[in-house]
Scaffold this active site. Sequence first.
Site, PDB file in Angstrom:
ATOM      1  CG  HIS A  70      -5.842  -2.461   0.603  1.00 31.78           C
ATOM      2  ND1 HIS A  70      -5.112  -2.046  -0.477  1.00 31.78           N
ATOM      3  CD2 HIS A  70      -5.338  -1.822   1.681  1.00 31.78           C
ATOM      4  CE1 HIS A  70      -4.203  -1.174  -0.073  1.00 31.78           C
ATOM      5  NE2 HIS A  70      -4.320  -1.024   1.226  1.00 31.78           N
ATOM      6  CB  SER A 115      -0.948  -0.066   1.194  1.00 30.90           C
ATOM      7  OG  SER A 115      -2.112   0.633   0.890  1.00 30.90           O
TER       8      SER A 115
HETATM    9  C1  GCU Z   1      -5.459   4.665   1.853  1.00 33.25           C
HETATM   10  C2  GCU Z   1      -4.897   5.492   0.715  1.00 33.25           C
HETATM   11  C3  GCU Z   1      -4.086   4.639  -0.246  1.00 33.25           C
HETATM   12  C4  GCU Z   1      -3.055   3.832   0.500  1.00 33.25           C
HETATM   13  C5  GCU Z   1      -3.692   3.059   1.608  1.00 33.25           C
HETATM   14  C6  GCU Z   1      -2.715   2.325   2.542  1.00 33.25           C
HETATM   15  O1  GCU Z   1      -6.421   3.797   1.363  1.00 33.25           O
HETATM   16  O2  GCU Z   1      -5.948   6.159   0.097  1.00 33.25           O
HETATM   17  O3  GCU Z   1      -3.451   5.460  -1.217  1.00 33.25           O
HETATM   18  O4  GCU Z   1      -2.351   2.999  -0.382  1.00 33.25           O
HETATM   19  O5  GCU Z   1      -4.419   3.936   2.447  1.00 33.25           O
HETATM   20  O6  GCU Z   1      -1.574   2.698   2.622  1.00 33.25           O
HETATM   21  O7  GCU Z   1      -3.166   1.414   3.237  1.00 33.25           O
END
Ligand code: GCU
Length: 432
Positions: free
Chosen positions: A413, A271
């Site tokens: 995710h 992420s």
């Molecule tokens: C949020 C953000 C993302 C990121 C994510 C994370 O969802 O909007 O851009 O990748 O956090 O780091 O878990």
Amino acid sequence: MIVLNSTNLYQVMKATALLMFFCFSVFSAKGQEPNYDESKVPPYQLPDPLKMENGQMVRNTDDWNDKRRPEILNLFESQVYGKAPVHPKDLHFRVLTEDRYALGNMATRKEVAVYFTKDEQHYMTILIYIPNKRNGAVPLFFGLNFKGNHTICDDPDITESITRMKPRDGNDEKQPGTFKRGAESSRWPVDMLIANGYALATVYRGDIDPDYDDGFQNGVHPLFYKEGQTKPKSDEWGTLSAWAWGLSCAMDYFETDEDINSNKVAVVGHSRHGKTALWAGAVDQRFAMAISNNSGCGGAALSRRKYGETVRKVNTLFPHWFAGNFKKYNDKEELLPVDQHQLIALMAPRPVYIASAVEDRWADPKGEFLSGVFATPVYELFGLEGLNGASLPEIDQPLLNGSIGYHLRSGDHDIKLYDWQQFVKFADKHFK
Ligand code: GCU
């Protein structure tokens, strides 16, 4: 029955106004509703990674290395992530702890302080596990963790990470002490990596720059301010760039550790840390591989698709992540002088892996895949196969053959054992 008199009419009006204000705030923080409809992806034209600013085409790897690569890197530096300073002259290291009998005697655990200043007031701690079964120096997976070194597995002897930078009230960056030992262990399959002959190293990102918007006071940024400077200039480093800088400083240490093969270090992240891993690999070519897991907007996903998270959204929700200049492209992705396929291309000819998850629409799995597709011509310039496939593969059918690896995992995710298993297979091909 409710009878409206002047008092409760006032209360109803006040409640309605508050509700409207709340909706407005959420709306403006998030921008419009995210688009998850492929038919609404706007038509877009991507900058050609092989076309130089003077209009000429890159003809060979010298053109790429000497001319085009620096052009693209400069644009990402000034317009997207922000330029980081060179490593401090006082950078130095100390092995704080070493235990040769960790993880049931399978690994050696080291904790190494990387001091950013001579007075040792500012430092990060690298936690390292090295397989005891080894012939010589071993390849390494290396990445940031979200909640403290002690959360990556339940080894009771890992020193608990602390926040040395004062957190502000009401921020999201909780004190690491609030996270339990092993809390993140599902994301770090330490035993599996050790059994496969890899070392693993990690740093708590808060050691470098805590993850909230405090005007760049609490992380490493102030160590580099010129006299009178109070925040980075609009083309200077945001938090992601500071994290990547920290990873690169750790690389200086790995080069001194004879148990680690510093020519085989894969920088990996999930992420926001996946965005960081790609940027770290772009800036510091000593990283032999970069792996981005569900990195999305500002990571592997093409910004021009505006699918899921957009430039405006990421800049609004996380105003501290990117260079100030990146905000110029809110709702104006088409004006960006680069797009994220060129970030992937900056890894060439080194292998790079992009991992998506099918339910992680916010990160735009297809946009992440397409970055690999459009970076492929740069790998071909080196006589390498880039991404081995032109259309999104089936779920859980990884593409491991080219120098750009990819998979679309089932589920949401996260970074899971399945993801790491593919990273190991990919690394085995390139490192063993
Ligand atoms: C949020 C953000 C993302 C990121 C994510 C994370 O969802 O909007 O851009 O990748 O956090 O780091 O878990």
